[in-house]
Design a protein around this motif. Structure first.
Motif, PDB file in Angstrom:
ATOM      1  N   MET A  13       0.840  -1.180   0.000  1.00 21.58           N
ATOM      2  CA  MET A  13       0.000   0.000   0.000  1.00 21.58           C
ATOM      3  C   MET A  13       0.886   1.244   0.000  1.00 21.58           C
ATOM      4  N   GLU A  68      -6.931  -2.026  13.555  1.00 19.50           N
ATOM      5  CA  GLU A  68      -6.543  -1.760  12.173  1.00 19.50           C
ATOM      6  C   GLU A  68      -6.025  -0.330  12.009  1.00 19.50           C
ATOM      7  N   GLU A 111      -3.089   5.439  -0.281  1.00 13.18           N
ATOM      8  CA  GLU A 111      -4.036   4.357   0.003  1.00 13.18           C
ATOM      9  C   GLU A 111      -4.230   4.173   1.508  1.00 13.18           C
ATOM     10  N   LEU A 126      -2.371   0.770  10.682  1.00 12.22           N
ATOM     11  CA  LEU A 126      -2.218   1.670   9.532  1.00 12.22           C
ATOM     12  C   LEU A 126      -1.432   2.923   9.909  1.00 12.22           C
ATOM     13  N   GLU A 154     -11.705   6.067   5.810  1.00 12.73           N
ATOM     14  CA  GLU A 154     -12.852   5.150   5.717  1.00 12.73           C
ATOM     15  C   GLU A 154     -13.141   4.493   7.068  1.00 12.73           C
ATOM     16  N   LEU A 155     -12.097   4.027   7.727  1.00  8.76           N
ATOM     17  CA  LEU A 155     -12.278   3.352   9.009  1.00  8.76           C
ATOM     18  C   LEU A 155     -12.788   4.302  10.085  1.00  8.76           C
ATOM     19  N   TYR A 169      -6.362   7.030   2.814  1.00  8.15           N
ATOM     20  CA  TYR A 169      -7.757   6.832   2.415  1.00  8.15           C
ATOM     21  C   TYR A 169      -8.423   5.779   3.287  1.00  8.15           C
ATOM     22  N   LYS A 170      -7.724   4.685   3.553  1.00  3.18           N
ATOM     23  CA  LYS A 170      -8.260   3.609   4.377  1.00  3.18           C
ATOM     24  C   LYS A 170      -8.505   4.099   5.804  1.00  3.18           C
TER      25      LYS A 170
END
Length: 58
Positions: free
Chosen positions: A1, A47, A5, A51, A12-13, A8-9
């Motif tokens: 990643m 998560e 990315e 990240l 979203e989370l 962005y993740k």
């Protein structure tokens, strides 16, 4: 990643986390089954931590 990315993740989370917290509050008021939501919130927290670590190490 790549960095974009991951960022962005993370967004979203965070959005999903806020939605689940709202749903948890609703379920709490009607004494619903909170366990599945609490489990998902914990998974999101893990998560996000992972990240954020990846992002820092780039």
């Amino acid at each position: 990643m790549d960095k974009r990315e991951i960022e962005y993740k993370i967004v979203e989370l965070k959005d999903e986390y806020l939605q689940l917290q709202h749903n948890l509050d609703k379920l709490e008021s009607v004494k619903g089954n909170l366990h599945p939501l609490e489990k998902r919130l914990a998974a999101i927290e893990e998560e996000l931590s992972s990240l954020n670590t990846m992002l820092r190490d780039m």
